[in-house]
Design an enzyme around this catalytic site. Sequence first.
Site, short mmCIF file in Angstrom:
data_model
loop_
_atom_site.label_atom_id
_atom_site.label_comp_id
_atom_site.label_asym_id
_atom_site.label_seq_id
_atom_site.Cartn_x
_atom_site.Cartn_y
_atom_site.Cartn_z
N ASP A 13 30.52 -41.84 -26.82
CA ASP A 13 29.39 -43.13 -26.41
C ASP A 13 29.25 -44.14 -27.00
O ASP A 13 29.66 -45.02 -27.47
CB ASP A 13 28.83 -42.37 -25.01
CG ASP A 13 29.11 -43.29 -24.03
OD1 ASP A 13 28.75 -44.66 -24.52
OD2 ASP A 13 28.36 -43.29 -22.76
N HIS A 206 24.36 -38.80 -16.69
CA HIS A 206 25.41 -39.42 -18.07
C HIS A 206 24.14 -40.56 -17.47
O HIS A 206 25.07 -40.89 -16.79
CB HIS A 206 26.64 -39.00 -17.87
CG HIS A 206 27.43 -40.10 -19.40
ND1 HIS A 206 28.10 -39.63 -21.21
CD2 HIS A 206 26.96 -42.02 -19.38
CE1 HIS A 206 28.01 -40.66 -21.03
NE2 HIS A 206 27.61 -41.66 -20.62
N CYS A 239 29.83 -48.65 -22.28
CA CYS A 239 31.22 -48.79 -22.57
C CYS A 239 31.67 -50.21 -22.15
O CYS A 239 31.66 -51.46 -22.13
CB CYS A 239 31.62 -48.53 -20.84
SG CYS A 239 33.90 -49.01 -20.30
N ASN A 248 23.00 -44.64 -24.19
CA ASN A 248 23.38 -43.91 -23.33
C ASN A 248 21.20 -43.47 -23.81
O ASN A 248 20.45 -44.03 -24.46
CB ASN A 248 23.69 -42.19 -23.49
CG ASN A 248 24.62 -42.16 -23.68
OD1 ASN A 248 25.74 -43.28 -23.88
ND2 ASN A 248 25.51 -42.28 -22.49
#
Length: 307
Positions: A13, A206, A239, A248
Amino acid sequence: METLQINEVAPRDGFQSESRFIPTAQKVALIDALTATGIARIEATSFVSPKAIPNLRDAAEVVSAIQRRQGVDVTVLVPNLKGAERALACGVDEINLVMSASDAHGRANLRMTPDESLRQFANIINTVRVRGSGVFINASLSTAFGCPFEGNVPEARVLDLIEQQLALGVEGVTLCDTTGVANPVQVSALCDQVLKRFPGVPFTLHFHNTRGMGLANALAAWQVGITRFDASLGGLGGCPFAPGATGNVCTEDLVHMFEQMGVNTGVNLPALLEASVTLPDLIGHDTPGQVCKAGSADRRHPLPAQA
Ligand code: COA
Ligand code: ZN
């Protein structure tokens, strides 16, 4: 003491949205440092189209070169059958199938609606099982708490998609707050529902920290019984196909919070901090992580010398 399972996602990610290509050897060195910290899983890369995510075009080389350590599962993101074939060829422990809970994000990210993704999942699971492979099949559900294009994603829709995933043979499910829109009350409610409705299924949460709610959401999830969390070293992540997406929840901040609360994460915080302070050189910019700048609250863990 209660124990958490931390899945480190910075190599996937985190690196997927970096504009500068991170050399394969440096990815491998970081992953090897991270798997020595006591984390339970590492999402090492993704087997997606190299045109969609150029920074992870070396997925096969990365997975083949990393050290495998007992007790640390290597997982990789997979969107379709082609990705699953590539991942299986490298001998991963887990494939993390990805789909969106919303049509618009599914189309923007994967060129697939949720229904089309589920059809891919069926093919993939069939292929994996025909080969008799013992690889664990996890599924990540993006935009489970809201979509940057469509707004609200109804809880009933999320529950229905999880049910369909499990019916296909998915063994674990990750609920993703792709653009950091979830709030702790919403998180408690959904986590409580999934734990009651799907007992025995390992759920992972997440969170993205786009609006500063990441740690509060992790705490809310833990308070209703969630023990598995994705997190990203330094708070990298996002993303590339979701407008406004940012990092994150930061691994060292998450580990620090739970350890301060007396919850055993199994992770060595100083070792994480040592890895985290190498990130700015690796990626060419600062990271949003906080404990890697401030040090531990109780000063048991002084900052590494490089900081
Ligand atoms: N790995 C490598 N290459 C792949 C691939 C995979 N898993 N899936 C498709 N491709 C290649 C095809 O071979 C084809 O290559 P070509 O143009 O050289 O012939 C090209 O990609 C297009 O294939 P197609 O099946 O038509 O895919 P698509 O264009 O509809 O794209 C995805 C679908 C899922 C492959 C693409 O949207 C993707 O990789 N998305 C990833 C997004 C992502 O990682 N987001 C962040 C994480 S949530
Ligand atoms: Zn994410």
